[in-house]
Design a protein around this motif. Structure first.
Motif, PDB file in Angstrom:
ATOM      1  N   ASP A 163      27.918 -24.793 -37.725  1.00 50.74           N
ATOM      2  CA  ASP A 163      26.525 -24.548 -38.109  1.00 50.74           C
ATOM      3  C   ASP A 163      25.721 -24.125 -36.884  1.00 50.74           C
ATOM      4  OD1 ASP A 163      26.956 -27.195 -37.088  1.00 50.74           O
ATOM      5  OD2 ASP A 163      24.876 -27.651 -37.621  1.00 50.74           O
ATOM      6  N   LEU A 164      24.495 -23.722 -37.111  1.00 48.45           N
ATOM      7  CA  LEU A 164      23.610 -23.299 -36.025  1.00 48.45           C
ATOM      8  C   LEU A 164      23.126 -24.536 -35.268  1.00 48.45           C
ATOM      9  CD1 LEU A 164      22.074 -20.974 -34.650  1.00 48.45           C
ATOM     10  CD2 LEU A 164      20.213 -21.384 -36.290  1.00 48.45           C
ATOM     11  N   GLY A 187      31.564 -21.643 -33.775  1.00 49.52           N
ATOM     12  CA  GLY A 187      30.211 -21.216 -34.111  1.00 49.52           C
ATOM     13  C   GLY A 187      29.867 -19.775 -33.815  1.00 49.52           C
ATOM     14  N   ASN A 226      27.252 -17.480 -35.527  1.00 46.93           N
ATOM     15  CA  ASN A 226      25.826 -17.637 -35.240  1.00 46.93           C
ATOM     16  C   ASN A 226      25.393 -16.901 -33.974  1.00 46.93           C
ATOM     17  OD1 ASN A 226      25.396 -19.673 -37.397  1.00 46.93           O
ATOM     18  ND2 ASN A 226      26.735 -20.939 -36.109  1.00 46.93           N
ATOM     19  N   SER A 262      16.487 -14.159 -34.369  1.00 45.44           N
ATOM     20  CA  SER A 262      17.786 -14.735 -34.032  1.00 45.44           C
ATOM     21  C   SER A 262      17.570 -16.103 -33.417  1.00 45.44           C
ATOM     22  CB  SER A 262      18.555 -13.825 -33.066  1.00 45.44           C
ATOM     23  OG  SER A 262      17.894 -13.759 -31.809  1.00 45.44           O
ATOM     24  N   HIS A 263      18.669 -16.790 -33.188  1.00 38.61           N
ATOM     25  CA  HIS A 263      18.596 -18.088 -32.532  1.00 38.61           C
ATOM     26  C   HIS A 263      18.057 -17.930 -31.125  1.00 38.61           C
ATOM     27  CE1 HIS A 263      20.951 -21.783 -30.847  1.00 38.61           C
ATOM     28  NE2 HIS A 263      19.688 -22.078 -31.085  1.00 38.61           N
TER      29      HIS A 263
END
Length: 351
Positions: free
Chosen positions: A122-123, A182, A185, A297-298
């Motif tokens: 997950d993020l 991950g 992500n 984005s992250h």
């Protein structure tokens, strides 16, 4: 353990780079500047040397660098291959002028950045984004005595096109290490660039190329681009036997590690030295922390001021040079659990 993740991608380019360098050396064979031969460097950065809890942050990098001999100019000198002269005609605005000596470098490299927890798919919102950067660099150095100016243009891609996931997972499969789950992500694809300029000064102006000696090299400059924007300053101190006539042994510096123009060439026989280097940066932008420029984005809250301290040893014999360094970096973003520590190893050979 992340040892050698940049090797597969770098190996694909080794033959091409060596062939290009050999062609340039042949064209330059009759030049008066041939006493300063071209060189090739291969550098690997890795957090393997960071110890426990360091499997994070800037986790791995690999770079091939081709260094030209001293040049009379950037567009017509026979020491440069035809493709390099053609490229330089389109980048004339970056060329320094009015200096005693000048040379050019070309490099190709990849850098990987990951959060700490490799088991989560997950993020991870409170840790840095997954990111990979694939870059080509064109560099121009100009020297007058104890002063050096260097300008580099880096262009490339950040995101899945940089192949960070494929390189990391392929090598982890070979080594039997756990894979990072991950990468879905990671940052989106984005063309990136960074224009870097630095100025350096060495004291004393004439190093002790015979016997024991020391020198100090200061630097200041900055970078502009969507890859990174910052201002920086720092210095390096070296002590050893037959110090090289260059501008630093830290491979992380734009004109470091056997890439600056030389006046006297390398010393005969064995030579070696220790070095201590530092750099402080005011960071306006870092895409690996701030996230994509034009898409959501992250991202994390980066710290505006970051510092590095590095130390290492360089050993030279004939055409070969080896440098091993370790770097300690201050925390780069709010909530970062560990201060980054990573190592760098460079092999250099004149042709």
């Amino acid at each position: 353990m992340r040892d050698g993740k940049g090797f597969p991608l770098a190996a694909l380019l080794a033959g091409t780079l060596l062939a290009s360098t050999a062609q340039a050396a042949e064209q330059c064979a009759q030049s008066a500047l041939a006493e300063h031969p071209p060189a090739i460097n291969f550098r690997v950065d890795n957090d393997l040397f960071g110890g426990a809890q360091q499997d994070q942050g800037y986790t791995n990098g690999a770079m091939f660098t081709l260094v030209s001999p001293n040049l009379k100019d950037y567009t017509d000198d026979p020491c440069l291959p035809r493709l390099a002269r053609w490229t330089n005609r389109h980048l004339e605005r970056l060329h320094p002028g009015g200096f005693e000596q000048q040379n050019m470098i070309f490099s190709f490299g990849q850098g990987l950045f990951t959060p700490t927890d490799n088991t989560r798919s997950d993020l991870i919102r409170d840790d840095r984004p997954y990111a990979a950067a694939l870059l080509v660099n064109f560099g121009y150095n100009a020297r007058s005595g104890a002063h050096l100016r260097t300008t580099q243009l880096a262009v490339g891609m950040v995101g899945p096109a940089a192949m960070g996931k494929q390189v990391q997972q392929a090598v982890h499969s070979v080594l039997g290490d756990e894979k990072f789950k991950g990468w879905d992500n990671q940052l989106h694809n984005e063309p990136v660039f960074k224009l870097v300029h630095e100025r350096m000064r060495r004291w004393p102006a004439e190093p002790s190329t015979v016997g024991w000696g020391w020198d100090a090299i200061s630097h200041w400059g900055g970078a502009l681009g969507n890859l990174a924007t910052y201002a920086n300053a720092g210095g390096e101190v070296r002590f050893g036997w037959k110090l090289p006539d260059d501008f630093g042994s830290s491979p992380m510096r734009p004109a470091g590690e056997n890439t600056a123009p030389t006046r006297h060439g390398r010393a005969t026989g064995w030579s070696s030295h220790l070095f201590l280097t530092s750099d402080a940066r005011w960071v306006v932008r870092d895409i690996t922390l701030d996230g994509n420029t034009f898409r959501t984005s992250h991202r994390v809250d980066k710290r505006p001021f970051v510092g590095d301290i590095g130390y290492g040893v360089a050993v030279m014999r004939g055409r070969w040079k080896f440098a091993l360094a370790r770097y300690h970096r201050t925390r780069e973003f709010e909530g970062q659990k560990e201060t980054p520590v990573f190592g760098s190893f460079t092999v250099s050979r004149t042709l």
